[in-house]
Design a protein around this motif. Structure first.
Motif, PDB file in Angstrom:
ATOM      1  N   LYS A 123       0.815  -1.203   0.000  1.00 32.31           N
ATOM      2  CA  LYS A 123       0.000   0.000   0.000  1.00 32.31           C
ATOM      3  C   LYS A 123       0.856   1.265   0.000  1.00 32.31           C
ATOM      4  CE  LYS A 123      -3.732  -2.361   2.520  1.00 32.31           C
ATOM      5  NZ  LYS A 123      -4.709  -2.408   1.424  1.00 32.31           N
ATOM      6  N   PHE A 124       2.190   1.097   0.034  1.00 30.26           N
ATOM      7  CA  PHE A 124       3.100   2.243   0.021  1.00 30.26           C
ATOM      8  C   PHE A 124       3.366   2.693  -1.416  1.00 30.26           C
ATOM      9  CE2 PHE A 124       3.731   0.982   4.289  1.00 30.26           C
ATOM     10  CZ  PHE A 124       4.355   2.025   4.970  1.00 30.26           C
ATOM     11  N   PRO A 125       3.690   3.973  -1.598  1.00 38.08           N
ATOM     12  CA  PRO A 125       4.125   4.420  -2.925  1.00 38.08           C
ATOM     13  C   PRO A 125       5.372   3.642  -3.367  1.00 38.08           C
ATOM     14  CG  PRO A 125       3.734   6.295  -1.460  1.00 38.08           C
ATOM     15  CD  PRO A 125       3.669   5.060  -0.608  1.00 38.08           C
ATOM     16  N   VAL A 126       5.563   3.508  -4.653  1.00 34.41           N
ATOM     17  CA  VAL A 126       6.732   2.790  -5.171  1.00 34.41           C
ATOM     18  C   VAL A 126       8.001   3.550  -4.784  1.00 34.41           C
ATOM     19  CG1 VAL A 126       7.909   1.993  -7.263  1.00 34.41           C
ATOM     20  CG2 VAL A 126       5.410   1.847  -7.094  1.00 34.41           C
ATOM     21  N   SER A 127       8.979   2.810  -4.255  1.00 38.36           N
ATOM     22  CA  SER A 127      10.228   3.423  -3.801  1.00 38.36           C
ATOM     23  C   SER A 127      11.192   3.609  -4.962  1.00 38.36           C
ATOM     24  CB  SER A 127      10.902   2.544  -2.745  1.00 38.36           C
ATOM     25  OG  SER A 127      10.095   2.402  -1.610  1.00 38.36           O
ATOM     26  N   ASP A 128      11.808   4.779  -5.016  1.00 38.24           N
ATOM     27  CA  ASP A 128      12.905   4.987  -5.958  1.00 38.24           C
ATOM     28  C   ASP A 128      14.164   4.312  -5.419  1.00 38.24           C
ATOM     29  OD1 ASP A 128      11.322   6.577  -7.608  1.00 38.24           O
ATOM     30  OD2 ASP A 128      11.811   8.400  -6.467  1.00 38.24           O
ATOM     31  N   GLY A 168      14.058   5.470  15.990  1.00 38.35           N
ATOM     32  CA  GLY A 168      12.932   4.549  16.107  1.00 38.35           C
ATOM     33  C   GLY A 168      13.090   3.305  15.269  1.00 38.35           C
ATOM     34  N   MET A 169      13.692   3.433  14.096  1.00 44.19           N
ATOM     35  CA  MET A 169      13.877   2.245  13.246  1.00 44.19           C
ATOM     36  C   MET A 169      14.823   1.250  13.903  1.00 44.19           C
ATOM     37  SD  MET A 169      13.735   3.259   9.225  1.00 44.19           S
ATOM     38  CE  MET A 169      14.797   4.681   9.166  1.00 44.19           C
ATOM     39  N   GLY A 170      15.784   1.748  14.670  1.00 48.04           N
ATOM     40  CA  GLY A 170      16.685   0.861  15.396  1.00 48.04           C
ATOM     41  C   GLY A 170      16.007   0.129  16.529  1.00 48.04           C
ATOM     42  N   PHE A 171      14.854   0.664  16.961  1.00 48.28           N
ATOM     43  CA  PHE A 171      14.110   0.017  18.048  1.00 48.28           C
ATOM     44  C   PHE A 171      13.218  -1.108  17.537  1.00 48.28           C
ATOM     45  CE2 PHE A 171      10.919  -0.053  21.541  1.00 48.28           C
ATOM     46  CZ  PHE A 171      11.794  -0.232  22.602  1.00 48.28           C
ATOM     47  N   PRO A 202      27.470 -11.110   5.199  1.00 47.32           N
ATOM     48  CA  PRO A 202      26.502 -10.908   4.115  1.00 47.32           C
ATOM     49  C   PRO A 202      25.136 -10.506   4.662  1.00 47.32           C
ATOM     50  CG  PRO A 202      27.724 -12.960   3.821  1.00 47.32           C
ATOM     51  CD  PRO A 202      28.068 -12.454   5.182  1.00 47.32           C
ATOM     52  N   ASP A 203      24.339  -9.858   3.821  1.00 46.22           N
ATOM     53  CA  ASP A 203      23.050  -9.336   4.267  1.00 46.22           C
ATOM     54  C   ASP A 203      22.159 -10.410   4.893  1.00 46.22           C
ATOM     55  OD1 ASP A 203      23.714  -6.815   3.499  1.00 46.22           O
ATOM     56  OD2 ASP A 203      22.533  -6.804   1.640  1.00 46.22           O
ATOM     57  N   LYS A 204      22.159 -11.608   4.326  1.00 48.12           N
ATOM     58  CA  LYS A 204      21.280 -12.649   4.861  1.00 48.12           C
ATOM     59  C   LYS A 204      21.676 -13.020   6.287  1.00 48.12           C
ATOM     60  CE  LYS A 204      19.259 -17.177   4.032  1.00 48.12           C
ATOM     61  NZ  LYS A 204      19.227 -18.407   3.214  1.00 48.12           N
ATOM     62  N   ILE A 205      22.969 -13.031   6.557  1.00 48.40           N
ATOM     63  CA  ILE A 205      23.443 -13.360   7.912  1.00 48.40           C
ATOM     64  C   ILE A 205      23.256 -12.173   8.847  1.00 48.40           C
ATOM     65  CG2 ILE A 205      25.522 -13.901   9.244  1.00 48.40           C
ATOM     66  CD1 ILE A 205      26.406 -15.634   6.866  1.00 48.40           C
ATOM     67  N   LEU A 206      23.487 -10.963   8.340  1.00 48.17           N
ATOM     68  CA  LEU A 206      23.259  -9.767   9.150  1.00 48.17           C
ATOM     69  C   LEU A 206      21.781  -9.645   9.502  1.00 48.17           C
ATOM     70  CD1 LEU A 206      24.705  -7.192  10.278  1.00 48.17           C
ATOM     71  CD2 LEU A 206      24.000  -6.046   8.164  1.00 48.17           C
ATOM     72  N   GLY A 207      20.917  -9.848   8.531  1.00 45.75           N
ATOM     73  CA  GLY A 207      19.482  -9.923   8.775  1.00 45.75           C
ATOM     74  C   GLY A 207      18.830  -8.632   9.219  1.00 45.75           C
ATOM     75  N   SER A 208      19.388  -7.492   8.825  1.00 43.05           N
ATOM     76  CA  SER A 208      18.854  -6.206   9.278  1.00 43.05           C
ATOM     77  C   SER A 208      18.168  -5.482   8.127  1.00 43.05           C
ATOM     78  CB  SER A 208      19.977  -5.328   9.828  1.00 43.05           C
ATOM     79  OG  SER A 208      19.513  -4.025  10.104  1.00 43.05           O
ATOM     80  N   ALA A 209      16.919  -5.103   8.337  1.00 47.60           N
ATOM     81  CA  ALA A 209      16.198  -4.371   7.298  1.00 47.60           C
ATOM     82  C   ALA A 209      16.767  -2.980   7.079  1.00 47.60           C
ATOM     83  CB  ALA A 209      14.713  -4.268   7.670  1.00 47.60           C
ATOM     84  N   ILE A 210      17.486  -2.442   8.063  1.00 45.79           N
ATOM     85  CA  ILE A 210      18.008  -1.080   7.916  1.00 45.79           C
ATOM     86  C   ILE A 210      19.519  -1.058   7.721  1.00 45.79           C
ATOM     87  CG2 ILE A 210      16.128  -0.151   9.322  1.00 45.79           C
ATOM     88  CD1 ILE A 210      18.166   0.276  11.584  1.00 45.79           C
ATOM     89  N   ILE A 224      12.672  -1.788   5.069  1.00 43.04           N
ATOM     90  CA  ILE A 224      11.889  -1.766   6.311  1.00 43.04           C
ATOM     91  C   ILE A 224      10.398  -1.847   5.996  1.00 43.04           C
ATOM     92  CG2 ILE A 224      11.693   0.758   6.581  1.00 43.04           C
ATOM     93  CD1 ILE A 224      12.402  -1.677   9.445  1.00 43.04           C
ATOM     94  N   ILE A 225       9.974  -1.239   4.888  1.00 45.93           N
ATOM     95  CA  ILE A 225       8.568  -1.339   4.475  1.00 45.93           C
ATOM     96  C   ILE A 225       8.212  -2.791   4.155  1.00 45.93           C
ATOM     97  CG2 ILE A 225       6.928  -0.742   2.627  1.00 45.93           C
ATOM     98  CD1 ILE A 225       8.406   2.011   2.495  1.00 45.93           C
ATOM     99  N   LYS A 226       9.095  -3.466   3.402  1.00 40.60           N
ATOM    100  CA  LYS A 226       8.857  -4.875   3.065  1.00 40.60           C
ATOM    101  C   LYS A 226       8.760  -5.737   4.318  1.00 40.60           C
ATOM    102  CE  LYS A 226      11.331  -4.644  -1.367  1.00 40.60           C
ATOM    103  NZ  LYS A 226      12.601  -5.023  -2.066  1.00 40.60           N
ATOM    104  N   ALA A 227       9.664  -5.496   5.265  1.00 42.86           N
ATOM    105  CA  ALA A 227       9.664  -6.297   6.495  1.00 42.86           C
ATOM    106  C   ALA A 227       8.383  -6.093   7.288  1.00 42.86           C
ATOM    107  CB  ALA A 227      10.878  -5.922   7.348  1.00 42.86           C
TER     108      ALA A 227
END
Length: 694
Positions: A17-22, A429-432, A645-653, A664-667
């Motif tokens: 439902k979010f606008p498309v991200s650039d 807040g995103m870190g929380f 690697p990103d998969k092991i880090l596992g952080s949306a931000i 973060i929107i996808k998550a």
């Protein structure tokens, strides 16, 4: 990733439902500001001998659907515990350890655990309990008759636990209440938990998993307490997995973190085990019922028996570094992408450009490198010390190693708590949000401060080792401990130390900076000696005098000793990079300068008492801030060289792709019931209607 979760994630992408991200190029733009460094060289020196295994297991985890942090966030306690066992089985079957492998190269255990911890320290903690605490205790204290127990554990036929801590006793192991009374008629031990506080408490794997345990209990022979000894005993039926008669087992319930680890309690009621359950390398009971031990002193014997904790404490040092590295990876990438405010109506500025953000994060990067350098050092020294301790359990090398490890466990976990909290705050807040993964690293760092030895107690042990060496020196016996070779017993010589520098550039001198770290140890040593002498007549015994010399003296002495070792090992690491690549090494060496100067600045009161003047402290502060600014522009290249690697880090931000906002929107959109009305809507309506509108 499960099929259900994958489908849900796909649906959220299609119906967002979010606008498309650039595409967000902020991270790439920040990286382009500074010159590339030789990332392979940095990684090879930073990870040392672990590097090939890290690459191998990272690839294996990245290729398996079992490893998915997005899915893990939603799991409740029992499914999470199941998944961890599946992960362990998947990785260990192709990386199985054996007794012979461990005897040949003791780094192999720590290497595997370190790689596990890169993904999730719940997974590595679950295995630390079994592969180090349980198994090392048997290997260190058992004899040839215990070899079958060792081999079964390496093959995961048995899963072990480490039953030391009790509800009423943790740090004071000598005060444990569980008893193992020897019955000479049957040549058995009768194990009992005489009171509620003697229940073994928060024992990893006891809640649901372990069928065996390394038990620590007071050995009673002919009514005489022979001190705490270790036993290897079964606690669950191998086939039914039910508690054995005389054993009560339970789960300790929800914790602040680590719910994937099944900490439990263990109670004994006249539980009989055969004589061979005693781990009897140091102590035995003869066939005519007489107790004998190769080490007469109870305190010394107990200290050696705790040798099974060594690799557990090394795991804490390594785990603290992983928590710092992951948190800083996330926070630094976030700070390069996140923009706030602008100059003269221009574009908004990345928050990593702000001095305050640099000062918040970059010193932790230097400390992280310091902790990693000591992790390498501890593993190298362990190889040397272990072979000597098998021949001579009372050797001086073990005493020194124990003091260094005690200090490192305290300092590394304390550094990690501060760093992970700062990273959490620095990401707002995103870190929380759980999707940042910063909560996991912060909570993991938190528990590191208390298990494998309480930090306050451990740093006392480091201080006690220093004092024992000094006492010997006052008797004319030369200090032989390499880590204390710089100690000066002459107070006047310590007082005569004055630092001669008048410019910031003069501070970038490795010899001077090491001298500053050594001076702090010497100064605190003599201050502590004076305070102990002052307190001696005030109290009835040395216990109280020692207890009342902790704050500002002995605790600080132990920390200064550990931080001096870190500085020297960090210098060795950065010079290792410098030898391989001059340009990259020049960047990395700034981390050494920053580490020492930050420690000097944080202890400026001590230096101002004798060694410095006010203008020199101002130069130290200026240099510290300038180094933070210079390193900030290189920090993303540095962290990219060693980041998982990103998969092991596992952080949306914190992903390397830099698409923080879309990630973060996808998550969030993939989480449960994100757009659904509340299940408690009837209650909400009921509350609305409870009071009439006037």
């Amino acid at each position: 990733m499960s099929g259900c979760h994958r489908l849900k994630l796909l649906q959220s992408h299609l119906v967002s439902k979010f606008p498309v991200s650039d595409h967000d190029s902020s991270l790439a733009e920040y990286l382009s500001r500074s010159q590339e460094i030789d990332k392979t060289t940095v990684a090879e020196v930073y990870f040392g001998s672990f590097y090939p295994k890290i690459v191998e297991l990272r690839n294996k985890m990245c290729s398996s659907p079992l490893f998915d942090h997005t899915e893990d966030v939603e799991l409740s306690r029992e499914p999470l515990r199941q998944k961890i066992i599946e992960q362990l089985g998947f990785l260990y079957t192709s990386n199985q350890l054996t007794y012979d492998i461990d005897m040949k190269d003791p780094a192999k255990k720590s290497e595997f655990l370190y790689c596990l911890g890169e993904y999730c320290q719940m997974t590595s903690t679950r295995f630390v309990v079994h592969i180090t605490l349980y198994l090392d205790t048997i290997q260190n204290l058992g004899t040839q008759k215990h070899r079958n127990s060792i081999d079964r554990a390496y093959c995961l036929k048995d899963y072990g636990s480490f039953a030391m801590t009790e509800l009423g006793h943790g740090s004071n192991v000598a005060g444990l209440e569980t008893t193992a009374t020897y019955d000479h008629k049957t040549r058995e031990f009768i194990i009992n938990s005489p009171r509620p506080t003697s229940a073994k408490w928060l024992i990893g794997a006891v809640g649901k998993t372990a069928n065996m345990t390394s038990l620590f209990a007071k050995l009673i022979v002919d009514g005489v307490d022979k001190g705490v000894h270790a036993f290897v005993i079964p606690i669950r039926d191998y086939e039914t997995h039910q508690p054995l008669p005389g054993v009560i087992l339970g789960d300790c319930g929800k914790k602040i973190y680590l719910d994937g680890v099944d900490n439990g309690f263990l109670i004994f009621n006249d539980y009989r085990v055969p004589y061979d359950c005693l781990l009897d390398r140091l102590s035995q009971i003869t066939t005519d019922g007489k107790f004998k031990s190769s080490i007469k002193n109870k305190e010394k014997r107990l200290g050696i028996m705790l040798g099974g904790l060594i690799r557990g404490r090394i795991a804490v040092v390594n785990g603290s570094e992983v928590c710092m590295r992951h948190s800083l990876t996330i926070a630094l990438r976030f700070a390069a992408i996140k923009k706030q405010f602008s100059k003269q109506n221009g574009p908004e500025i990345p928050i990593l450009d702000y001095q305050t953000q640099q000062y918040r994060l970059i010193p932790h990067l230097a400390k992280m490198f310091g902790i990693k350098s000591c992790g390498i050092f501890l593993m190298e020294e362990f190889k040397n010390v272990r072979s000597k301790t098998f021949d001579d359990p009372e050797c001086n090398e073990l005493a020194e190693y124990h003091s260094i490890l005690s200090a490192m466990k305290n300092i590394s976990s304390s550094f990690a708590v501060a760093a992970t909290q700062e990273c959490r705050e620095a990401t707002g807040g995103m870190g929380f949000q759980a999707y940042s993964r910063l909560n996991s690293h912060r909570n993991m760092s938190d528990v590191h401060t208390t298990w494998e030895g309480d930090n306050t107690v451990l740093i006392q042990q480091a201080g006690k080792f220093i004092f024992k060496q000094v006492q010997r020196a006052f008797k004319g016996i030369k200090i032989t401990a390499p880590s204390l070779s710089y100690l000066t017993l002459d107070l006047d010589q310590v007082k005569s130390f004055k630092v001669d520098f008048s410019t910031e550039e003069e501070l970038y001198n490795e010899k001077l900076l090491i001298e500053l770290m050594e001076y702090r140890v010497n100064w605190l040593l003599h201050q502590s000696i004076a305070k102990l002498q002052e307190n001696g007549p005030k109290f009835d015994d040395m216990f109280d005098a020692w207890n009342n010399t902790q704050v500002h003296y002995l605790q600080d002495l132990g920390k200064s000793y550990g931080e001096c070792i870190i500085a020297k090992q960090l210098l060795k690491l950065v010079n290792g990079v410098l030898e391989k690549n001059q340009m990259t090494g020049a960047v990395i060496k700034k981390l050494f300068y920053l580490f020492v100067l930050e420690r000097v600045e944080k202890n400026s009161g001590l230096y101002l008492e004798n060694a410095f003047n006010g203008s020199q402290i101002r130069l130290v502060k200026d240099a510290e801030v300038n180094l933070c600014r210079e390193l900030a522009k290189d920090s993303l290249h540095i962290i990219d060289a060693i980041a998982a690697p990103d998969k092991i880090l596992g952080s949306a931000i914190g992903n390397a792709d830099g698409q923080m906002y879309s990630n973060i929107i996808k998550a969030v959109e993939a989480s449960k019931r994100v757009y659904d009305p509340p299940t408690w809507l009837p209650i909400l309506k009921q509350v609305r209607n409870a009071i009439e509108l006037k």
